[in-house]
Each structure stands twice: as structure tokens, then as C-alpha cells.
Design a protein around this motif. Structure first.
Motif, short mmCIF file in Angstrom:
data_model
loop_
_atom_site.label_atom_id
_atom_site.label_comp_id
_atom_site.label_asym_id
_atom_site.label_seq_id
_atom_site.Cartn_x
_atom_site.Cartn_y
_atom_site.Cartn_z
N GLU A 190 12.23 -5.95 4.70
CA GLU A 190 11.05 -5.92 5.56
C GLU A 190 10.59 -4.47 5.66
O GLU A 190 11.40 -3.56 5.81
CB GLU A 190 11.40 -6.42 6.97
N TRP A 191 9.29 -4.27 5.55
CA TRP A 191 8.70 -2.92 5.63
C TRP A 191 7.91 -2.86 6.93
O TRP A 191 6.93 -3.58 7.08
CB TRP A 191 7.80 -2.68 4.42
N ARG A 229 9.80 -4.02 -0.53
CA ARG A 229 9.31 -5.39 -0.31
C ARG A 229 9.75 -6.32 -1.44
O ARG A 229 10.21 -7.42 -1.22
CB ARG A 229 7.78 -5.40 -0.22
N ARG A 230 9.57 -5.82 -2.68
CA ARG A 230 9.90 -6.67 -3.83
C ARG A 230 11.39 -7.03 -3.83
O ARG A 230 11.78 -8.10 -4.29
CB ARG A 230 9.53 -5.94 -5.13
N ASP A 241 7.11 1.33 -0.45
CA ASP A 241 7.02 0.07 0.29
C ASP A 241 7.11 -1.12 -0.66
O ASP A 241 7.77 -2.12 -0.36
CB ASP A 241 5.73 0.01 1.12
N GLU A 242 6.47 -0.98 -1.81
CA GLU A 242 6.49 -2.06 -2.80
C GLU A 242 7.91 -2.29 -3.33
O GLU A 242 8.35 -3.42 -3.52
CB GLU A 242 5.54 -1.74 -3.97
#
Lengths: 481, 208
Positions: A408-409, A403-404, A399-400
Motif C-alpha cells: 500500500e502506498w 504498488r506493483r 510508488d509504482e
């Protein structure tokens, strides 16, 4: 369905058929017992209503699992639905399950997800079972050597009432895929290549069995992708004979037998594999070594090209009907014949669905995304196939990574695969999507969908257009870690 | 189930292949929980402009097809999604039969369940009927399920195949669900033979 071959050799399909025939004629129309009935909010309300009107009850609530997936928003959970019609449909599913004693994974449940992701990950989908759901992508479950197919609402009602379905035997088609898959080429590309080869009606009404070294070499997740897309060639079902990969995946899952029971079940499961010499009505072979990443350019999954290729020129197509269909598709897609696939720019990227929303898919996409940024013109989202997938991905830090990079997660559901929730394309928007259908309006009225694998979708998100994922550095490629 | 034996009706041609059920009834109408009222939404995106007026170029908007009850289309009609709403929408729009060279597998089953007759002909025959529906204003067909024939005013055109199980259900108005219930004892004895380790969803209710 062919009868037994020399020495009584039978296909896996025939074995499952024979083991589930409750009544009727084995060679024409039989009443088959259903081992698992999966239910969701969209295709079930009218079935429950009729059941109620007729004064009937669900025969086997213990063999029925309901999941909310099609219309659920993928924003923060716990918010009320903005769409009152969708909210009412979810409420009806809740009421119907409560009334009939059916286990329901609702929006608050830790195991909620797309029904075809949830079944396998719980170990509910097991070899040799008959599995139905009011959803065409039920073919997904065939990856375990189950006979799994989609049904309509009237048949949902019939299964609720009787736990059985009338079925005519289907012709069988063996698709043998041999050879090692090149780096950067995934199960999704195998599926798209097959559909491109046979056409959207190439397996019409058939039960497909996938065989060959490539299929044997796929993980369960890859096999689920291939079987999922079988319906896009018109097939009734797709299956893969169970083997050690199947057993290893199943052992220890919540709904699977344990200890001695598992050993007994495993023996039964392995015996389900199609016998040596079992005959199929048709067979075709695909060489995996030559496959490239695929991208659809039209409005059905057979309108597909290799990423290094071009949209065909109309004059290259074989018949008048093909030319007309392609011209109509290109007009809808806002594309010119002969355009290089890599020259097609995208506005949106969707990674998810029952085709490619599992952990392996997210890992493959994250490997491409790691340390990069989404192209400024692109809006990209990842929708895990289930809450279980989401948690597993988060525990690995995927997820990181997303996201980074600017993805969109989101929460789990069918989401933009069919746009029944708020995740839709605006008219004219172009999307690289890991889903299964590029039909007109599928992801939103006027939206333009290109089907690709997770790494190809990820690469398109970073570059703003389709790129050949094989050209990226080796370390980023799935399977290279 | 409503019985179907023979009927005559006006043909409307939609001469394109692979008409998928997403086109027949788009997703936004699938949130409803009834079986009625889908006729006006049938072929929604093809049929209407964004402002709601009919699209003049869409074949089925041709006034000559008003009142049509037989849809003539290309091969693989009804492919894709399992949504039975597609059949409810076609019925709601007034169709009682679809003539095509082939049908999506789930669509065919859904049609039969709702008395929408899928009349499968050879590609040549289906194309010829589509061409006549376009060329001759008011072209009508007589579909005889009992005789399994398709005719027009010039006489019989061809026969068509149908699963004998469904022919019986449709002509006699039998409900497959009730036919399955007749086998309750067989179902019970099958249930007794099932392996004890087969999964039960009820055991997952408390799963976290």
C-alpha cells in the motif's frame, strides 16, 4: 558536560550551550534560548490552554512551526476523520495556531509530514541551533550539529511563553564508529547495534556526539536515522559535528540563507565542530566492518540480534533482572528463547516514520522490492515521511514499484510507528517495522513489533519472514546501484 | 506550582526495569486535550483485561496497595516517549513520588513540573525498598525533600540527590516559567544578538 579541554578545546555541544545561554550558571542550570520550536497536535493543546489561562501570548511565533502528524490518517486526504476525539485535537491545533500567529502545515498543506522529516527537508534545521519539540524523537535534528531534544507539555508552554528553557548541562558521550559499512548494512543497523551494546539506559541523560569515519561517510539521511534513535539509548540528545556533507544538503533549501549569507553561515557552521582535543565524559568505539543487519526480538530496542543470529537463551543472559525482562518480553512477543531470527514469520510490514521515512529509505526498500511480490500472508505498507518525500518518490517511480509488488502506498504521517491513527496492528499480529520503538502495544494493543532497516523490512515483506538482505542479489542492495 | 516538602505514604512496588511511558499511558488516551482524568487509564494494558476487569496478576491491582502514593519501580523508569500524560496519569492514580534507581530524562523533567517527586536512589537501596513494599503489608515511607532523606518507621534509610534548582521550585512552589519571565530583559538582549540569517518559520507560510 566537561569544561574546555587543553587549549580551550570545546565540544560542539559546549559551543552551542555557550552561544545560547541567556541567564543562569553555565556549569549548573542555565536558561537557554530556543531557535526553533516545533509543535504538533498531541502534546500542545494543554500548553496553549495554560498559556491562554495565564493571559500570555506566544513570544516568538516566527520561530515556531506547527505540523499535523501524529494522528493523521494516511488514506486519501480530504476525507473527514473517523475519530471525533482526534478530529477535535487537530481543530484545537488549528485554532491555537491561528490565534497565536503560528505557521501551520495542516492536512491540506503540500509540505505536511512528520515534524522531524519536515524540519530538515525545509532547511529549518541548521547547525548550531537549539531545537525543541514535545516529542522525544526531536533528537533527530542533531544530525546537523544542532542541539535538539524532546520536552514535555509544561516545557512546551514555557517555550511558547518565553522562547527559553531551563537546562542543566548533560554529561557527554562520544560514540566513535569507524570503518566501512558492509553492503546491506544501514544507518539503522548502526543505531540498533549501538543500543544493543549500551542498553536502553546506556546513554541515560547524556548528550551523545557521533564521530568516526563511518559517521562521516553517512549521508544526511543516514545521520538523521542514527540521531533519531539516540533517545532509545536514553540520551537527551545526539549530534554530529557539521561538515561538507551537512553544507551540501542545506544549500538551496527554502529556509536556508542564500548567496553571501550562506557563505557566512557556512563558515560559522563548520567552526561549530568539536575541537581537536575536546574531551568527553565517556567514549566508546564501534567497529562498522563487523556489523550485520539487526532485528529486535523483544520489547525494547536493546533486545536485538543479528539477522543470522538467534534470540538469546535466558541462561545466557548476565543477571536475574535481564532474565526476567527477557522472559516477560518473549512471552509478550509469543517467541521461544533460542529461535533463529530468520525463522520468525511476519504478518505486517511498515516502512516509514521519522526514523526511516525519507527518500533514501524508500529507495533502499524499493531496490529490494523491484520486480518482486509481497508474500501472500503479509500486508505491507509504505508511509512516506512527508508530502515532499512522497512527491519525490513518485517522480522516481518508487510508488509504482511498491504498488506493483503489492504494497500500500499511503499519505504522510507518523502512522503505524505509534498507531495513533487508524494504522494499527491487531492483537497478536507481528510486524517488521522501520520505526523506532518495539514497546508493548506500541503499534496497537497486543501487537508485536520487530525493528529493522528499510531493506530488511522490504525483504521480510517478500519472504514472509526475516531474511538476511545480504543474501539477496547484489544489484538489489542499497548502495550497489 | 504546588509546593512539596515532606510527605508520608503507602508504597506500591512495580519491580521491573525500563517501564516506558507507552505502558504508563497508552497512545489512545493522548488524543484528549485536558490534563485531568488519566488516572483510570494509567498502566491500562497491564492493569485491565480486554473486557475491562482488572488483571489479577498485575502488581498494582493488589488490594494491599489501595491508596498507595509512592510507586517503587526498577531502573530507567519512564523511558521512551515525552508524553507528559504519563505523569498526569500517575498523579491521577494517586502517586506523589516514584522511587527508582534512575529515570527517563524527559519523564524526570515532566515529573518535576507536576510535583511528582522522582526519588533517585542506588539500585541496591531501590531494590531493598521494593522488596520491603512487597513483603511487609502496608509498608510506608516518609520522603523529606527539604532534608533529602527517605525514612520508614525504623528510621532513616538513605539520602537522595535532587537538582538544587528543582528543590527550590518544589519546596517554595516556584514556577520555572515565571522564573524565566524574570529574565525578559536578558532574553530580549539575546534576541538582538542573533544572526539575521537564522530561519523564521513565518517566512515559510506561503511555501508551496
Amino acid at each position: 558536560m566537561s569544561g574546555p579541554g587543553p587549549g580551550g578545546a570545546r565540544t560542539a555541544y559546549r559551543k552551542i550551550w555557550d552561544a545560547h545561554r541567556v541567564a543562569g550558571d553555565p556549569e549548573s542550570r542555565a536558561l537557554l534560548f530556543v531557535d526553533l520550536h516545533l509543535v504538533h497536535e498531541v502534546t500542545s493543546p494543554q500548553a496553549f490552554e495554560r498559556l491562554r489561562q495565564a493571559g500570555r501570548t506566544v513570544r516568538r511565533p516566527d520561530l515556531t512551526l506547527a505540523v499535523m502528524d501524529h494522528t493523521v490518517p494516511t488514506g486519501e486526504r480530504g476525507q473527514p476523520l473517523q475519530d471525533p476525539v482526534a478530529a477535535e485535537q487537530l481543530r484545537q491545533l488549528e485554532g491555537n495556531c491561528e490565534e497565536q500567529g503560528i505557521t501551520l502545515f495542516d492536512l491540506r498543506h503540500r509540505r505536511q509530514g512528520i515534524v522531524h522529516v519536515v524540519g530538515p527537508e525545509l532547511g529549518l534545521t541548521q547547525p548550531g541551533m537549539t531545537i525543541v519539540c514535545g516529542d522525544s524523537h526531536t533528537s533527530t535534528h542533531g544530525a546537523f550539529g544542532a542541539l535538539a531534544f524532546g520536552i514535555g507539555t509544561s516545557e512546551v508552554e514555557q517555550v511558547l511563553a518565553t522562547q527559553c528553557l531551563w537546562q542543566a548541562p548533560a554529561p557527554t558521550l562520544e560514540i566513535r564508529v569507524e570503518g566501512g559499512l558492509p553492503l546491506g548494512v544501514t544507518a539503522k543497523d548502526v543505531a540498533l547495534a549501538i543500543i544493543g551494546e549500551v542498553g536502553v539506559a546506556g546513554a541515560l541523560g547524556s548528550v551523545v556526539e557521533y564521530t568516526g569515519s563511518t559517521i562521516r561517510g553517512l549521508s544526511m539521511e543516514g545521520r538523521l536515522t542514527v540521531c533519531n534513535m539516540t533517545i532509545e539509548a536514553g540520551a537527551r540528545a545526539g549530534l554530529i559535528s557539521p561538515d561538507q556533507t551537512t553544507l551540501s544538503y542545506l544549500e538551496g533549501r527554502p529556509a536556508c540563507p542564500r548567496g553571501r549569507d550562506f557563505e557566512a553561515a557556512a563558515e560559522t557552521w563548520l567552526a561549530l565542530a568539536s575541537d581537536e582535543g575536546a574531551s568527553f565524559d565517556r567514549s566508546l568505539r564501534i567497529a562498522a566492518e563487523r556489523l550485520a543487519p539487526h532485528v529486535t526480538w523483544g520489547t525494547n530496542p536493546a533486545m536485538v540480534a543479528e539477522v543470522t543470529g538467534r534470540i538469546p537463551r535466558l541462561s545466557e543472559l548476565p543477571g536475574e533482572a535481564e532474565r526476567e525482562a527477557a522472559a516477560r518480553a518473549l512471552s509478550y512477543m509469543g517467541l521461544e528463547e533460542g529461535t533463529a531470527i530468520e525463522d520468525i514469520a511476519v504478518d505486517r510490514v511498515f516502512i516509514g516514520s521519522c526514523t526511516n521515512g525519507r527518500l533514501e529509505d524508500l529507495r533502499a526498500a524499493a531496490a529490494v522490492v523491484a520486480g518482486e511480490r509481497v508474500h501472500p500472508r503479509v500486508r505491507a505498507m509504505v508511509v512516506p515521511g512527508s508530502q515532499t518525500v512522497k512527491r519525490a518518490a513518485e517522480s522516481e517511480g518508487l510508488d509504482e514499484i511498491f504498488r506493483r509488488a503489492g504494497f500500500e502506498w499511503r499519505e504522510s504521517g507518523c502512522s503505524m510507528c505509534l498507531g495513533m491513527n487508524p494504522d494499527v496492528l491487531a492483537s497478536g499480529e507481528r510486524c517488521a517495522s522501520t520505526s523506532n520503538r518495539n514497546f508493548e502495544g506500541r503499534q496497537g494493543a497486543g501487537g508485536r513489533t520487530h525493528l529493522v532497516s528499510p531493506p530488511m523490512a522490504a525483504a521480510a515483506a517478500l519472504h514472509g519472514h526475516f531474511v538476511d538482505v545480504r543474501q539477496l542479489t547484489l544489484a538489489e542492495l542499497p548502495g550497489a546501484r | 506550582m504546588e509546593g512539596v516538602r515532606r510527605f508520608e505514604g503507602l508504597c506500591a512496588a512495580l519491580p521491573r526495569r525500563d517501564v516506558d511511558t507507552d505502558q504508563i499511558i497508552p497512545k489512545q488516551f493522548l488524543k484528549r486535550t485536558g490534563r485531568e482524568g488519566y488516572g483510570d487509564a494509567c498502566f491500562f494494558d497491564w492493569r485491565y483485561l480486554p473486557d475491562g476487569r482488572p488483571r489479577p496478576e498485575f502488581e498494582l491491582n493488589d488490594p494491599a496497595y489501595r491508596g498507595a502514593s509512592i510507586l517503587v519501580s526498577g531502573a530507567n523508569f519512564g523511558c521512551g516517549s515525552s508524553r507528559e500524560h504519563a505523569v498526569w496519569a500517575l498523579r491521577g492514580m494517586g502517586f506523589r513520588a516514584v522511587v527508582a534507581a534512575s529515570f527517563g530524562d524527559i519523564f524526570r523533567a515532566n515529573s518535576l513540573q507536576n510535583g511528582l517527586l522522582p526519588v533517585q536512589l542506588s539500585e541496591v537501596q531501590a531494590d531493598a525498598i521494593a522488596a520491603r513494599s512487597v513483603e511487609r503489608r502496608g509498608y510506608r515511607l516518609l520522603i523529606d525533600l527539604e532534608a533529602q532523606t527517605v525514612s520508614d518507621r525504623d528510621g532513616e534509610i538513605c539520602g537522595f540527590a535532587i537538582d538544587p534548582f528543582w528543590k527550590e521550585c518544589l519546596t517554595l512552589g516556584r514556577d520555572p516559567l515565571e522564573l524565566a519571565l524574570d529574565h525578559a530583559a536578558d532574553i530580549s538582549s539575546h534576541e538582538l544578538r542573533r544572526a539575521a540569517w537564522l530561519p523564521r518559520c513565518s517566512e515559510l507560510a506561503g511555501l508551496t
